[in-house]
Structures are given as C-alpha cells and as structure tokens.
Design an enzyme around this catalytic site. Structure first.
Site, PDB file in Angstrom:
ATOM      1  CG  ASP A 112      -5.286   2.623   4.036  1.00  0.00           C
ATOM      2  OD1 ASP A 112      -5.072   2.573   2.815  1.00  0.00           O
ATOM      3  OD2 ASP A 112      -5.629   3.654   4.618  1.00  0.00           O
ATOM      4  CG  ASP A 336      -4.165   3.616  -1.490  1.00  0.00           C
ATOM      5  OD1 ASP A 336      -3.883   3.259  -0.335  1.00  0.00           O
ATOM      6  OD2 ASP A 336      -5.302   3.952  -1.828  1.00  0.00           O
TER       7      ASP A 336
END
Length: 460
Positions: A112, A336
């Site tokens: 992440d 992201d």
C-alpha cells in the site's frame, strides 16, 4: 641501526595487515553486496467478486484516506501525528509475502503506497498448535521480537490510546498504539521492532534488524476482519513517512522503490513485483518523470500534478484549478496502489465522460452495471476499439495508458468506463492500480520524482 630495523619491520607488518584486511574486506563486500530487494506481488483471487463490490470497497477506502488527511490537517502543529493505514479498508489487490521474526514466519501483507505503517496481526498464544498456520505473527516464537518502551521517542510516531499512562520506571512498559477508521474499524497492539528476511537480487536471503512495525493483538470492524481484506495478515506501508518500509529499508538502497502491476485477469497470470532499490530491470533511459508534489498537511501520500487531459489527442476544456491543492490541503492527485479504480475531480470526470460518449461508436449496454456511468455492449466485437486517453503531467511528461486500463469487463459482453467522480470537497483525485497496470513505476524519493514506462515490466 637496530631501532631502524624494528621500525622497518613494524611498517612491513602494518602494511601486510592493511593489505590483507583491505583484500578481505573487499571480498566480503563483493560477496555481501545487495543491489536491490525483490518481492513478488501476489493475488489471492483473480478479481474482486464484482466491479460494483470493488467500487464499494474503493469508496470506503477513500473515505478513510480523506479522514486521515483531515486528522493530519487538524493537528498539524502538534508534535504527535496519528497514522492511518488506508489499506486496512480492504481495497488493496496486491500482496507481498513477508518473512518476519527469528526463525522467519511467512505473512501475507497488502502492498500500500497510501499508508506508512507496517502492521501485522499478532498472537500472544503460548501453545499455538491450534492456530491455522500463517494466520498471525506468533511473537513468543521469535527470539528477536521486542516492543518499544512507551517512553521511547519512536513511540511518538504512532497514536497512543487515551487514558493509558506510561510508567517510565518499569522495565516492561510497551508502546501501545490504537488506530480508528472512518467505518468504525480498529486495530490495537504494540509498536515493536523485529528482524525481517527478504530476497536480494542475487537470489540470497538478506536479514534486516530493527524493522519498526505494529504488532496488532486486537482487530475489529468490517475493513479489517471482513472478506474484502482477502485473507491478508496485515499491511506493508510504502508511503513517504519515516516508518514506512520504503523509508526504513530504502535508505540502504538509494532511497527508491519500483513496482510493476500486471493484469491479474489474464491466464496464465503474469508476475507482478515490488523492488526496493535501483534495479537493472527498470530501463531508466525510457522512463518519463514527473515531480512529487508536496502537500504541507500530510507526509504520507505520493501526489503528482495533472496539467491537462486529452482524448484522441484533443485537449479537454478543464480548468487547471480543478487539479490544484488548495490552501487547506484539499485537492490534488495521489498515486495509490491500494485503490482499484481511478477517481477524478467531478468537473474533470464529467468532461471525460462526455467526450467518451461522443466518440465511442458501440451501443450502450441494455443493463448498465450499477455505479458506472458509461457501459457499452461489445457482443460480436472480437477486439472492440476505444478512444485513447492521456494525462499530461507536471515535468512535461505524458501518461498514456492502454484502453484496457480504463474500459473493463463488468459483465458478459459489457465493458464500462472504470472512472469515478470525486464529489467530496475535502478529498483528492486518485490514480488507482487498474490505471497503473502494465507500467513500471519508480518512486525516487531522493530526487522527489516518480518515473513510469511501458518498458521494463518483464521478470526482473
């Protein structure tokens, strides 16, 4: 004369000692040289249960990321900044196999770029034979596990529970952390240090001591315990903050990392990977670079600057202010890896949808997929054609993803535009992992830039 002989002999011995020491040191350095770390990115499932469910997970994740930004903004002048792992909302689709502890225990973590903290589910069981294998990190079974003391300055990097006093005089007063998420999920535990084992480019295993991570003994709520977390045991934070794994390990390898996200719906599934350090697999001569944009209200996210959007090489009439970060830290665009779809500021999104509706020659789907504004019927089309979209970025670079990155299968013979409008005034646009597929992305933190190329996604 005797004195000169002693001096000469001493110098000779010193020279021989220096020579052999240098040779030995050089040999050791050659043997232990590590160019970069190589971590395969894995998938538990071939695709989320449905695009609509993926959209729901993405929206929940973005709400958490936005609330994290608001918390950072509201306490900017405070010495203690809470960290929120956006990946714990469960939208991440790419996983890293991490070996933690001594002896190493294998754990599956969400990769992440939208969070900093590395955290894993932990267990304090004494007799752990009844636990499913690799379901949690067994702290008691590691000889190198050690929680930070609550008085340690590292403890200030994580949010501490309210009402829990730190006993400075006790030997065993662990640093406790507590995270709360916008959907009511929570994770609590000890901020700790441990040894991790990773694969180097040479194929050998390399141990790193003192990796700071969260050892979570309590976890509740739909984001962490629900099925959308896909069976992961935690999160590998790759953000810009000081305690992300990219920061902790990256300093030893040129302070950069790269990844290549491949289309996991293909059969056989191609290999995706995460590299920490400079890799020969990344062709830097064919890289385009765009600067990382700083948001003074958060140090976690990787912002880039979008200047304009083109459809079939025609610039759309979108005001530059649509993409800007305002004086309160709102707006901007974030890369992201944990969000699936791409979310764009609403004025830009509407212009893009209008352009596609005008140019796409395929009939609209009889039953559009819930949550998507443009869906077409591709029955009878072996290779349906879609208009080309590209983003002009700061630094005079252009990101031109293939149509397969933004028109996706949502049902049999139905393809939908995989873009979503950003309507929250306090949010930011997000380039999700579908839009990133097939590119090699390099996050060069020393030079504060992000590189990307369609070349270099082969096996490193």
């Amino acid at each position: 004369m005797a004195a000169r002989g002693v001096i000469f002999l001493s110098l000779l011995l010193f020279s021989l000692f220096f020579y052999f020491s240098s040779a030995t040191s050089s040999a050791v350095n050659r043997r232990t040289k590590v160019e970069y770390l190589k971590l395969p990115l894995l998938h538990k499932d071939t695709f989320p249960p449905s695009p609509s469910q993926s959209l729901s997970s993405d929206i929940r994740r973005l709400n958490t990321l936005y609330s994290s930004l608001r918390r950072h903004r509201s306490i900017r002048r405070s010495a203690k900044l809470p960290l929120t792992s956006g990946a714990s909302t469960g939208s991440g689709q790419y996983f890293v196999d991490l070996r933690l502890g001594t002896p190493p225990q294998r754990l599956l973590l969400v990769a992440d770029t939208g969070s900093d903290l590395v955290w894993v589910h932990c267990s304090a069981c004494r007799n752990c034979s009844s636990r499913p294998r690799n379901s949690a990190f067994l702290a008691r079974h590691s000889s190198t596990y050690f929680p930070y003391h609550c008085y340690d300055k590292k403890c200030r990097l994580v949010p501490n529970p309210r009402g829990v006093a730190c006993n400075h005089t006790r030997l065993h007063s662990p640093c406790r952390y507590e995270y709360s998420y916008s959907d009511g999920s929570e994770t609590k535990g000890f901020f700790s240090t441990e040894t991790t084992t990773l694969n180097a480019s040479s194929g050998s295993a390399v141990k790193f001591k003192n990796l700071a991570f969260g050892c979570s003994f309590e976890a509740s709520g739909p984001s962490i315990t629900g099925p959308s977390f896909n069976g992961a045991q935690g999160v590998m934070g790759l953000g810009r903050g000081s305690i992300s794994i990219a920061s902790q390990l990256g300093r030893r390898f040129g302070n950069k990392f790269s990844y290549c996200l491949m289309d996991y719906t293909l059969s056989p599934t191609p290999t995706s990977y995460l590299l920490i350090g400079r890799s020969a697999a990344v062709n830097h001569s064919k890289m385009s670079y765009t600067p990382m944009i700083n948001n003074p209200f958060t140090s976690t996210f990787y912002y880039i600057g979008i200047e304009s959007v083109y459809i079939e090489d025609v610039k759309l009439p979108i005001r530059p202010s649509v993409w800007a970060i305002d004086e309160l830290g709102n707006g901007g665009t974030v890369m992201d890896s944990g969000t699936t779809l791409t979310f764009l500021a609403e004025p830009a999104y509407r212009r893009i949808v209008q352009a596609f509706k005008r140019l796409v020659k395929l009939p609209e789907a009889d039953e559009p997929t819930v949550g998507f504004d443009l869906c077409v019927n591709v029955s009878g089309e072996s290779r349906p054609s879609f208009p080309k979209m590209s983003f002009k970025l700061s630094g005079n670079s252009v990101l031109s993803p293939p149509p397969g990155n933004y028109f996706i299968d949502t049902a049999e013979d139905v393809k939908c535009l995989a873009l979503q409008p950003l309507t929250a005034p306090s949010g930011f646009s997000v380039i999700g992992n579908l839009m990133q597929q097939g590119f090699a992305f390099e996050f060069d933190r020393d030079r504060s830039r992000i590189g990307f190329s369609r070349h270099g996604c082969g096996q490193p």
